[in-house]
Design a protein around this motif. Structure first.
Motif, PDB file in Angstrom:
ATOM      1  N   GLY A 306      39.903  19.938  20.596  1.00 48.43           N
ATOM      2  CA  GLY A 306      40.166  21.367  20.482  1.00 48.43           C
ATOM      3  C   GLY A 306      41.638  21.724  20.475  1.00 48.43           C
ATOM      4  N   SER A 307      42.486  20.912  21.110  1.00 50.52           N
ATOM      5  CA  SER A 307      43.915  21.210  21.049  1.00 50.52           C
ATOM      6  C   SER A 307      44.457  20.743  19.701  1.00 50.52           C
ATOM      7  CB  SER A 307      44.655  20.484  22.163  1.00 50.52           C
ATOM      8  OG  SER A 307      44.158  20.890  23.390  1.00 50.52           O
ATOM      9  N   GLU A 359      48.335  27.344  28.431  1.00 47.23           N
ATOM     10  CA  GLU A 359      47.466  28.519  28.402  1.00 47.23           C
ATOM     11  C   GLU A 359      46.232  28.276  29.279  1.00 47.23           C
ATOM     12  OE1 GLU A 359      45.394  31.306  24.954  1.00 47.23           O
ATOM     13  OE2 GLU A 359      45.932  29.236  24.548  1.00 47.23           O
ATOM     14  N   ARG A 362      47.293  28.491  32.887  1.00 47.95           N
ATOM     15  CA  ARG A 362      47.525  29.881  33.295  1.00 47.95           C
ATOM     16  C   ARG A 362      46.212  30.616  33.493  1.00 47.95           C
ATOM     17  NH1 ARG A 362      52.381  31.019  29.160  1.00 47.95           N
ATOM     18  NH2 ARG A 362      54.091  30.366  30.493  1.00 47.95           N
ATOM     19  N   TYR A 363      45.324  30.368  32.592  1.00 53.26           N
ATOM     20  CA  TYR A 363      44.018  31.021  32.701  1.00 53.26           C
ATOM     21  C   TYR A 363      43.293  30.565  33.970  1.00 53.26           C
ATOM     22  CZ  TYR A 363      39.159  32.136  31.981  1.00 53.26           C
ATOM     23  OH  TYR A 363      37.890  32.575  32.162  1.00 53.26           O
ATOM     24  N   ALA A 366      44.982  32.081  36.992  1.00 48.42           N
ATOM     25  CA  ALA A 366      44.660  33.511  37.121  1.00 48.42           C
ATOM     26  C   ALA A 366      43.209  33.683  37.568  1.00 48.42           C
ATOM     27  CB  ALA A 366      44.898  34.215  35.795  1.00 48.42           C
ATOM     28  N   ILE A 370      41.959  35.507  40.884  1.00 51.70           N
ATOM     29  CA  ILE A 370      40.994  36.609  40.796  1.00 51.70           C
ATOM     30  C   ILE A 370      39.751  36.280  41.610  1.00 51.70           C
ATOM     31  CG2 ILE A 370      39.412  37.814  39.221  1.00 51.70           C
ATOM     32  CD1 ILE A 370      41.627  37.517  37.081  1.00 51.70           C
ATOM     33  N   VAL A 373      40.645  36.467  45.393  1.00 53.63           N
ATOM     34  CA  VAL A 373      40.918  37.829  45.868  1.00 53.63           C
ATOM     35  C   VAL A 373      39.634  38.654  45.833  1.00 53.63           C
ATOM     36  CG1 VAL A 373      42.162  39.961  45.368  1.00 53.63           C
ATOM     37  CG2 VAL A 373      43.359  37.767  45.259  1.00 53.63           C
TER      38      VAL A 373
END
Lengths: 519, 460
Positions: A306-307, A359, A362-363, A366, A370, A373
């Protein structure tokens, strides 16, 4: 009656509010404190056990483990290939020793087609054996001699053999279909090997870096003189390959050729699949670093799933606390790299990198934040909501029953509070402030000074009758009742009938009404 | 009391606000990664690889599809790899999502139901845009499991440079190559002519002709003479088969026919043969330079013409060109694969692809673009091949192989045995001094021997 009721109600209501709020607040405060404490402990445990560790740290761990594993695989793989290539070099030297007279140079094989053909036929099984043992996609041998010195391309044409796999299985080399890319067609056909579609009998050494410079040199060690090239395009084909080149020497250590193996980009891709991970697929990249700059140019990439890592790019590396950020022209990766101990022709350092798309990291980071929290907030909210519910469920019946108990003198259903009420009722005087109790005692003593008729009127007041009702009950006139009232007030030390009623009510409330009533 | 609901409302709102705040970080799209094993380009520069790169950068990038080529080989190698992977042989690896296959490979699979039926993904309208006979070949047991993306047929390629020299000295005529009888006569003649070049070394002549698939020659030849080649699951071996065998065997035993293994491109590249009946797609692999063992090279020109036929036979030619099978997986993967194949078979794009690889396009509408595309070709080899291809399409009927479970077994045994028997007969011929008087006898002996070997081999 209305004024009295109002005072009591206000008094009672005031007490009720003060008591209810305090109880709820206190319970809720305890509950919140408990929740926060448990939650803090929960986070502390998770943090200590590593569950709640930082995503960057986890990525580092992932990459480090993967780099160690892949590094070990690649090192083992390349070491094996070097060992086999050295063996092939020795075997070739041996065969050359049997073809050449002592002291004869390799160039003496020039224009000796039959000798070269015979040599290739003899050595072909060794090359085929290396290829069938696996771990590479091709194997070659080049000698510094040409079959035809009069051919127009003779100056850069050299005799040798190059066998390549056709249609690769990374794991099953035994059933591999092999083609002859370079070498005498007769030698290949004698071994039942088909010719490559871009076959030629000899190598063009102009497309083989390092060959000319090495020929004729005297070397002391094969392992110290071998080298890896960067990726080359095999002439006439779509394939890029890395070549491992080991010098072939004559008896006196003079280099007279090169042999080695090929790892094609496709073979590398099949051999090093992408590994799924929390932060996306981990890709293996074989790069080259020179003066601190990392380049994928001429490198190899494992399966990408996929990359789309382009092997024609330089990678700008920015080292971070946990991992490096590699930025290419149109993509960025998080990764770790390590140098490999393999000698390259151009002196660059062969470097192995394990990359994940930035990416993806980072996802994942995050998402991780999320999740934590939102999860924490949800747990907190749920626990507080439960606290509210439990507080309400606990306090509400107490309030209700207290109200009932006040109005009806009954119990409220809570053992401890009922006992308290009972104790209050039993020891009412003891429960009154000393000054009030003293007032009541004085009042009681004054009651004893009343005449029998005045006691009767007082009793009527105690029983809740008004003036006119008392007159009727006692069969006297209203004026007579008023006259008794005047005496009552004077003897009892009160100035109004309302004040008298307050006294009566206080006696009643404090459970001492019998003290001023008729026996 | 009024503060408490407000408090817990805020608490509940808190994560929602956080989540909303973090929503800018969208999940990275995970592209569907498809593996393909194909044959278009094999060991040379691959036109399909370039098409795939183009797809990955354009439509694939838009739709989140990435096609990865994990093998470029020939149908024989892929056939073996598919069967090995399907049967789970050690080291065989997994089947890719897409692989190039002839029906014989599908028929040889243990369980062809692992292949997707393209009818589940392509509408009737989409399917009707394909040339019906091309599509028909892809149906196995009533399911469309092979989608054509490029089709070829057999063409006669000729090293015109070498042939001109031969023709000039012997008077051989190119027109005679229109029939098998004429071709095999010239094959014998060519061997004698090349042998005579080195009088000091007897019997060192060169082969004239090489066929990609000897099985195809016999199959189409027999059928063109009006006789069934197959008899049930076996071969008929009727009179027409004998008629096809005789000129072939005469050329083979005389040395005019290449009996080595492999594709026809190989002996043409080394100059060991100068004429080949092969797939039109072979044009990609022919070289304009012939190189000999002594490293001398000769620049040559290629010409092409329709495949020969028998003097008494119909103009029949083998339809070739495998299609692409899709291995069942998740629906999203299958849809992605079909999206790629639809992109590849788009009429204009398909012409762009096939004319780089020596094939015919697969959709009716594509032929309206083909003329212009051929006009744009600069390589004389390709121009000659497409001229022959268009002539074939105009004058010939296409023969498609029957879907027999035994097809592959028969083909493999036939290819192996016919070469062995011919090589043996050739050895015998040489051992008897290459006396033309014994040639006919050896032809008949080898015929008997071949039938015997085949009947023994296929009855086991």
């Amino acid at each position: 009656m209305e004024n009295q009721s109002c005072v009591l109600t206000l008094t009672t209501a005031g007490k009720t509010i003060r008591q209810g709020v305090a109880m709820r607040k206190k319970l809720l405060s305890y509950w919140i404190l408990t929740v926060l404490l448990v939650f803090a402990l929960f986070l502390a445990v998770l943090s200590l056990t590593g569950v709640f560790s930082h995503p960057a740290r986890r990525l580092h761990q992932d990459l480090a483990v993967s780099l160690a594993d892949t590094g070990s695989d690649v090192t083992g793989h390349f070491d094996t290939l070097e060992a086999r290539s050295i063996q092939l070099s020795r075997k070739t030297s041996e065969e050359l020793g049997s073809v050449l007279e002592p002291g004869e140079r390799i160039r003496s094989l020039n224009d000796r087609q039959e000798a070269l053909q015979a040599l290739e036929k003899t050595l072909l099984p060794s090359l085929e054996s290396i290829l069938r043992t696996g771990q590479c996609s091709g194997v070659f041998l080049i000698l510094d001699a040409t079959v035809n010195t009069k051919a127009p391309n003779a100056s850069h044409s050299r005799s040798g053999l190059y066998l390549r796999c056709q249609g690769l299985y990374a794991a099953n080399p035994v059933n591999q279909s092999i083609t002859c890319y370079r070498g005498f067609a007769s030698a290949a056909r004698s071994a039942g090997i088909e010719l490559h579609n871009r076959w030629n009998p000899e190598f063009d050494i102009d497309s083989l870096p390092g060959f000319s410079a090495l020929m004729g040199q005297n070397i002391s060690s094969l392992s110290g003189s071998l080298f890896w090239t960067r990726g080359l395009t095999i002439p006439g084909t779509w394939e890029n390959v890395l070549l491992l080149c080991v010098p072939v020497t004559l008896g006196d250590g003079t280099v007279c050729g090169l042999c080695g193996i090929e790892i094609s980009a496709l073979y590398f891709r099949l051999s090093y699949p992408a590994k799924e991970g929390e932060f996306g697929n981990r890709i293996t990249a074989l790069c080259f670093s020179e003066d601190g700059a990392l380049s994928l140019k001429g490198g190899m990439i494992g399966r990408q799933e996929g990359s789309a890592v382009d092997t024609e790019q330089d990678l700008a590396e920015e080292k971070g606390q946990y991992f490096s950020t590699f930025t290419a022209q149109d993509a960025a990766y998080a990764g770790l790299e390590k140098s490999l101990p393999f000698r390259t022709l151009d002196g660059s350092t062969m470097t192995l990198a394990v990359l994940v798309p930035l990416e993806g990291y980072r996802y994942a980071a995050a998402k991780n934040t999320i999740t934590w929290v939102a999860g924490s907030a949800a747990i907190l909210a749920a626990m507080l909501l439960l606290g509210l519910l439990f507080t309400g469920r606990f306090v509400r019946p107490i309030e209700k029953r207290l109200q009932t108990a006040k109005q009806d003198g009954g119990t409220c259903g809570i053992l401890e509070i009922d006992a308290l009420l009972e104790a209050m009722q039993a020891g009412n005087s003891e429960g009154l402030p000393p000054k009030v109790a003293s007032f009541l005692d004085e009042f009681r003593d004054r009651v004893k000074t009343l005449t029998p008729m005045e006691r009767t009127v007082l009793q009527y007041y105690i029983d809740g009758y008004g003036i006119e009702e008392i007159a009727a009950k006692a069969f006297i006139s209203v004026n007579t009742v008023k006259k008794h009232n005047t005496n009552l007030n004077r003897k009892l030390g009160v100035s109004t009938r309302e004040e008298l009623r307050v006294y009566i009510e206080i006696f009643r409330r404090s459970g001492r009404i019998d003290e001023i009533s008729y026996p | 009391m009024r503060k408490i609901p407000a408090l817990w409302c805020l608490l509940l709102l808190f994560p929602a606000l956080l989540l909303a705040g973090c929503a800018w970080e969208k999940a990275p799209a995970a592209p569907v990664s498809l593996m393909i094993w194909h044959v278009y380009g094999e060991q040379t520069d691959s036109p399909l690889n370039r098409m795939i790169e183009d797809f990955n950068e354009t439509e694939g990038a838009e739709k989140g599809i990435r096609v990865e080529v994990t093998s470029v080989s020939n149908t024989n190698v892929i056939h073996d790899a598919v069967l090995a992977a399907e049967s789970g042989q050690p080291g065989a690896g997994d089947l890719p999502d897409l692989f190039v296959s002839y029906p014989k490979t599908v028929l040889a699979m243990q369980d062809a139901s692992i292949l997707a039926n393209y009818e589940d993904y392509l509408s009737e309208e989409e399917l009707s845009s394909f040339i019906p006979s091309f599509l028909e070949e892809g149906y196995v047991d009533g399911r469309l499991v092979i989608l054509p993306v490029a089709k070829s047929t057999e063409i006669l390629f000729l090293n015109q440079t070498a042939y001109d020299a031969f023709s000039e000295e012997t008077g051989a005529r190119r027109e005679d190559l229109a029939t098998w009888e004429g071709l095999f006569r010239q094959a014998q003649q060519y061997y004698a002519w090349t042998d005579a070049k080195t009088p000091d070394t007897p019997l060192d002549g060169k082969a004239f002709f090489v066929h990609d698939y000897h099985f195809d020659y016999f199959q189409v030849g027999t059928e063109s003479l009006g006789e069934d080649f197959f008899d049930g699951d076996g071969l008929a071996f009727g009179p027409a088969f004998h008629e096809v065998f005789v000129p072939y065997a005469r050329a083979a035993i005389s040395g005019g026919l290449w009996l080595g293994d492999g594709y026809a491109t190989e002996p043409l590249r080394t100059g060991d043969a100068i004429c080949a009946a092969a797939s039109s797609a072979g044009v990609l692999y022919y070289s304009d330079v012939i190189t000999s063992e002594d490293n001398t090279s000769e620049q040559i020109t290629f010409s092409a013409m329709p495949c020969p036929v028998f003097e008494d036979g119909r103009k029949l030619v083998m339809q070739r060109g495998a299609g692409i099978c899709l291995v069942k997986s998740e629906k999203a993967r299958e849809e992605a694969a079909v999206a790629f194949l639809s992109w590849l078979t788009d009429p204009s794009r398909n012409v762009d692809f096939v004319t780089k690889a020596g094939y015919m396009p697969v959709k009716t509408q594509s032929f309206s673009y083909l003329g212009d595309a051929i006009g744009d070709l600069s390589d004389p080899k390709y121009v000659a091949m497409y001229q022959a291809l268009l002539k074939t399409q105009k004058d010939y009927s296409y023969y498609t192989t029957p879907q027999l479970d035994s097809y592959l077994t028969l083909e493999t045994a036939f290819e192996k045995n016919i070469r062995q028997v011919m090589r043996s007969a050739r050895k015998q011929y040489i051992s008897q001094g290459a006396d033309p008087a014994v040639l006919d006898l050896l032809v008949e002996d080898s015929y008997t021997s071949f039938l015997s070997v085949m009947q023994r081999g296929t009855s086991n």
